[in-house]
Design a protein around this motif. Structure first.
Motif, mmCIF file in Angstrom:
data_model
loop_
_atom_site.group_PDB
_atom_site.id
_atom_site.type_symbol
_atom_site.label_atom_id
_atom_site.label_comp_id
_atom_site.label_asym_id
_atom_site.label_seq_id
_atom_site.Cartn_x
_atom_site.Cartn_y
_atom_site.Cartn_z
ATOM 1 N N LEU A 42 0.765 -1.330 -0.154
ATOM 2 C CA LEU A 42 -0.001 0.216 -0.084
ATOM 3 C C LEU A 42 0.972 1.049 -0.093
ATOM 4 O O LEU A 42 0.464 2.326 -0.784
ATOM 5 C CB LEU A 42 -0.888 0.000 1.279
ATOM 6 C CG LEU A 42 -2.054 1.162 1.399
ATOM 7 C CD1 LEU A 42 -2.836 1.155 0.288
ATOM 8 C CD2 LEU A 42 -2.699 1.068 2.630
ATOM 9 N N PRO A 43 1.932 1.410 0.783
ATOM 10 C CA PRO A 43 2.850 2.601 0.819
ATOM 11 C C PRO A 43 3.268 2.914 -0.629
ATOM 12 O O PRO A 43 3.344 4.080 -0.996
ATOM 13 C CB PRO A 43 3.865 2.435 2.201
ATOM 14 C CG PRO A 43 3.244 1.364 2.964
ATOM 15 C CD PRO A 43 2.432 0.381 1.770
ATOM 16 N N TYR A 44 3.689 1.908 -1.399
ATOM 17 C CA TYR A 44 4.439 2.238 -2.541
ATOM 18 C C TYR A 44 3.409 2.437 -3.682
ATOM 19 O O TYR A 44 3.546 3.157 -4.602
ATOM 20 C CB TYR A 44 5.392 0.794 -3.150
ATOM 21 C CG TYR A 44 5.932 0.604 -1.682
ATOM 22 C CD1 TYR A 44 7.066 1.329 -1.255
ATOM 23 C CD2 TYR A 44 5.713 -0.582 -1.199
ATOM 24 C CE1 TYR A 44 7.936 0.862 -0.295
ATOM 25 C CE2 TYR A 44 6.746 -1.016 0.177
ATOM 26 C CZ TYR A 44 7.611 -0.069 0.649
ATOM 27 O OH TYR A 44 8.309 -0.525 1.455
ATOM 28 N N ILE A 45 2.067 1.859 -3.707
ATOM 29 C CA ILE A 45 1.159 2.194 -4.571
ATOM 30 C C ILE A 45 0.422 3.489 -4.271
ATOM 31 O O ILE A 45 0.392 4.175 -5.501
ATOM 32 C CB ILE A 45 -0.019 0.967 -4.586
ATOM 33 C CG1 ILE A 45 0.373 -0.323 -4.915
ATOM 34 C CG2 ILE A 45 -1.183 1.458 -5.295
ATOM 35 C CD1 ILE A 45 -0.438 -1.523 -4.622
ATOM 36 N N CYS A 46 0.304 3.969 -3.137
ATOM 37 C CA CYS A 46 -0.146 5.280 -2.937
ATOM 38 C C CYS A 46 1.102 6.273 -3.145
ATOM 39 O O CYS A 46 0.517 7.557 -3.778
ATOM 40 C CB CYS A 46 -0.264 5.547 -1.313
ATOM 41 S SG CYS A 46 -2.027 4.396 -0.890
ATOM 42 N N THR A 47 2.104 5.937 -2.914
ATOM 43 C CA THR A 47 3.143 7.031 -3.390
ATOM 44 C C THR A 47 3.254 7.285 -4.865
ATOM 45 O O THR A 47 3.748 8.225 -5.408
ATOM 46 C CB THR A 47 4.808 6.395 -2.761
ATOM 47 O OG1 THR A 47 4.447 6.382 -1.415
ATOM 48 C CG2 THR A 47 5.710 7.589 -3.072
ATOM 49 N N LEU A 48 3.251 6.058 -5.582
ATOM 50 C CA LEU A 48 3.259 5.883 -7.002
ATOM 51 C C LEU A 48 2.042 7.116 -7.620
ATOM 52 O O LEU A 48 2.363 7.908 -8.491
ATOM 53 C CB LEU A 48 3.115 4.861 -7.753
ATOM 54 C CG LEU A 48 3.086 4.594 -9.295
ATOM 55 C CD1 LEU A 48 4.294 5.495 -9.823
ATOM 56 C CD2 LEU A 48 2.894 3.506 -9.813
#
Length: 246
Positions: A42-48
């Motif tokens: 989730l953190p990486y998907i949201c950051t993208l």
């Protein structure tokens, strides 16, 4: 002579790049173990999605090239992280992460670009994109909250990478200062939130940084307590020797 906001923005860009690169040790560990273990996508998907929206904001708003360049770099890095996560995640986790990435990073981004290009113009367009980016920035900074709950429950920071928390704190603080200097509320609110949540994560890290070691020691002690001092076969042998006539 360049204004102070320019120098703060450059420093913010450098810190943002370091923040984007801070999960590298985590993904090195994932690659080495060939498993995502309990790490979340989730953190990486949201950051993208966040980087994509801010890159769009920096392109359509005059004078925000510093915002566009650093977030363009973030798009490349976060895409690599997500690909690695999908490669090493278990099948069920991979499917959920893939659906979430398509929904957020493709669906919502495409909808935002199409709607703002068709329905809005000028400052209204950049303002709407900025508000969406600000909201998502808060989501991005809040995404480790579930991990923070795990830290409190397990009393271990094993699954809360220190450098990611540290650079969330530092990045939020510098961009908050930049927002104050250029009087940009849209940049200020989410980065102020990130500064606060980053400070909370660092506080938890300070409290529970030795938790993993203590948990491991407790498990070892429990194992030793439950381990028999002599195996059953050795006991039986000993009893037979005692019963044997002299």
């Amino acid at each position: 002579m360049a204004e102070p906001s320019f120098f703060v923005g450059v420093i913010g860009n450098i810190i943002s790049i370091l923040m984007f690169l801070s999960p590298v040790p985590t993904f090195w560990k994932i690659k080495k173990h060939r498993s995502t273990e309990d790490f979340s996508s989730l953190p990486y998907i949201c950051t993208l999605l966040n980087c994509s929206l801010w890159t769009y904001y920096g392109i359509i708003k005059a004078g925000e090239y510093l915002v566009a360049t650093v977030n363009g770099f973030g798009i490349v890095v976060e895409t690599i992280y997500i690909i690695l996560f999908l490669i090493y995640a278990p099948k069920g986790v991979r499917a959920k992460a893939c659906i979430l990435a398509l929904l957020l990073d493709v669906g919502i981004l495409a909808a935002a670009i199409v709607i703002t290009q068709i329905a809005l113009h000028g400052e209204a367009r950049s303002g709407a994109v900025g508000i969406m980016g600000a909201g998502l920035n808060i989501v991005m900074y809040s995404s480790p909250l579930s991990v923070m709950k795990t830290v409190v429950t397990t009393k271990s920071v094993k699954y809360m990478p220190f450098f990611l928390s540290f650079f969330f704190f530092l990045n939020g603080g510098v961009w908050l200062l930049y927002a104050i200097l250029v009087r940009d509320v849209i940049l200020g609110v989410p980065n102020g939130t990130g500064f606060f949540l980053g400070a909370m994560q660092l506080g938890l890290y300070a409290i529970y940084r030795d938790g993993s070691k203590r948990v491991s020691n407790n498990r070892l002690e429990e194992g030793l307590q439950h381990e028999p001092l002599m195996s059953q076969s050795n006991n039986e042998s000993h009893q037979k020797e005692e019963e044997r006539p002299i």
